[in-house]
Design a protein around this motif. Structure first.
Motif, PDB file in Angstrom:
ATOM      1  N   PRO A  90       0.845  -1.198   0.000  1.00 25.62           N
ATOM      2  CA  PRO A  90       0.000   0.000   0.000  1.00 25.62           C
ATOM      3  C   PRO A  90       0.876   1.242   0.000  1.00 25.62           C
ATOM      4  N   VAL A 141      -0.623  -0.802  -4.388  1.00 29.95           N
ATOM      5  CA  VAL A 141      -1.986  -0.280  -4.250  1.00 29.95           C
ATOM      6  C   VAL A 141      -1.884   1.191  -3.865  1.00 29.95           C
ATOM      7  N   TYR A 197      -0.505  -3.005 -10.521  1.00 23.24           N
ATOM      8  CA  TYR A 197      -0.868  -1.834  -9.726  1.00 23.24           C
ATOM      9  C   TYR A 197      -2.379  -1.675  -9.676  1.00 23.24           C
ATOM     10  N   ILE A 198      -2.832  -1.019  -8.611  1.00 20.71           N
ATOM     11  CA  ILE A 198      -4.230  -0.624  -8.430  1.00 20.71           C
ATOM     12  C   ILE A 198      -4.235   0.833  -8.003  1.00 20.71           C
ATOM     13  N   ALA A 243      -6.519  -0.424   1.508  1.00 18.96           N
ATOM     14  CA  ALA A 243      -5.521  -0.684   0.467  1.00 18.96           C
ATOM     15  C   ALA A 243      -4.966  -2.104   0.593  1.00 18.96           C
ATOM     16  N   GLY A 284      -5.404  -5.449  -2.012  1.00 13.49           N
ATOM     17  CA  GLY A 284      -4.343  -6.354  -2.430  1.00 13.49           C
ATOM     18  C   GLY A 284      -4.707  -7.803  -2.172  1.00 13.49           C
ATOM     19  N   ILE A 322     -11.884   1.055  -7.286  1.00 18.48           N
ATOM     20  CA  ILE A 322     -10.692   1.058  -8.133  1.00 18.48           C
ATOM     21  C   ILE A 322     -10.933   1.948  -9.358  1.00 18.48           C
ATOM     22  N   SER A 324      -6.278   0.008 -13.105  1.00 17.67           N
ATOM     23  CA  SER A 324      -5.425  -1.117 -12.726  1.00 17.67           C
ATOM     24  C   SER A 324      -4.995  -1.863 -13.978  1.00 17.67           C
TER      25      SER A 324
END
Length: 314
Positions: free
Chosen positions: A13, A44, A68-69, A80, A84, A306, A309
């Motif tokens: 995160p 994240v 990645y987010i 966060a 994940g 989100i 991503s």
């Protein structure tokens, strides 16, 4: 057999970590390469205000191990981590913050313990370098207090830096809570758990994402999520105050009608009112915290949203 499953994934995160992200990426890559080439880094981004997300995207373009987010807004550290957990497919998952206070070089040791048969391997802080004294004292008092009032054995001197296996991941995903306290949830799950000690480094860049207010909120989530002791305390205080008030009333009645003492009672009455009012406000506040938790759960809103991503769902 799932051929796309990673042997180990790392959830990181991040929030406003652009200054140290390049070094963190190199250290993570170096540590994981010692274990296997079948790994994944999942950054994240909790709606950072700097170039953190842009760096994460750049990493993903240069290295296929990187995912990645990006959140639509700031949802918080625990959300966060949850994002994940919900978006990995792996045998072992490591959670590590993006500020490099937790050393990536410890990951091979966590993985070694996991291969010995442990489901959870957490990193235990033998020392906390660079942290202010009040924060160290507050954290020490809180976790020891939480340990006393709950039946869950939450390990002392640990954060979210830990390794969990696929069994624990699946159970965490099945938990419906929207008020998250992952340290308590993982301890509640049980299975075989152990630790590896390390010395936590000072933060090198930027400021801590956990403000005093956020730490209080995390503490409140931990207490209300894993203990009914505050409610029992409120009941106990209410009972004690009722007994005291009854005793004072009896004393005033006896003094006035049996002993014929003309006592000025206004000071006593005002004191009792303030005392009882304080206890009532405390009790209402405690009950309010639990009701607020119930309210958050019944609304059933998603933990996070989100915005972008590079994760492709099968």
């Amino acid at each position: 057999m799932n051929t796309t499953r990673k042997e180990i994934s790392v959830v990181i995160p991040v929030y406003n970590e652009e200054k140290g992200l390049q070094e963190l990426f190199k250290r993570l890559t170096s540590s994981l390469s010692q274990i296997t080439d079948n790994y994944e880094l999942l950054f994240v981004n909790d709606a950072s205000k700097d170039q953190t997300l842009a760096q994460c995207i750049a990493f993903s373009k240069s290295d296929p191990h990187v995912k990645y987010i990006g959140f639509s807004r700031n949802f918080g550290h625990q959300a966060a981590i949850s994002a994940g957990i919900h978006n990995v497919d792996c045998n072992a998952l490591v959670i590590i913050d993006g500020d490099m206070q937790d050393p990536p070089e410890l990951i091979p040791e966590l993985y070694k313990k996991y291969k010995e048969g442990y489901n959870v391997v957490y990193a235990k802080r033998a020392a906390r370098k660079g942290e202010k004294l009040y924060k160290k004292v507050a954290a020490s008092i809180f976790y020891r207090f939480l340990k006393r009032i709950t039946s869950v054995d939450i390990p002392l001197d640990t954060g979210d830096f830990r390794l969990i296996d696929a069994k624990v991941i699946d159970i965490l995903r099945s938990m419906p809570e929207r008020t998250i306290f992952l340290r308590g949830q993982i301890a509640w799950i049980g299975f075989k758990q152990t630790f590896v000690e390390f010395e936590r480094d000072p933060r090198r860049h930027g400021e801590a994402g956990y403000t005093f207010g956020k730490l209080l909120k995390l503490a409140s989530n931990g207490i209300t999520g894993f203990s009914e002791a505050p409610l029992r305390l409120a009941l106990w205080l209410g009972s004690v105050v009722s007994c005291i008030a009854t005793a004072i009333i009896l004393y005033l009645l006896i003094a006035r009608f049996a002993l014929h003492n003309h006592i000025s009672t206004w000071i006593t009455v005002v004191t009792c009112v303030f005392f009882m009012g304080g206890i009532q406000l405390f009790t209402i506040g405690v009950i309010g915290e639990y009701l607020n938790r119930i309210n958050n759960e019944t609304r059933a809103r998603p933990l996070y949203v989100i915005a972008e991503s590079n994760i492709v769902k099968n």
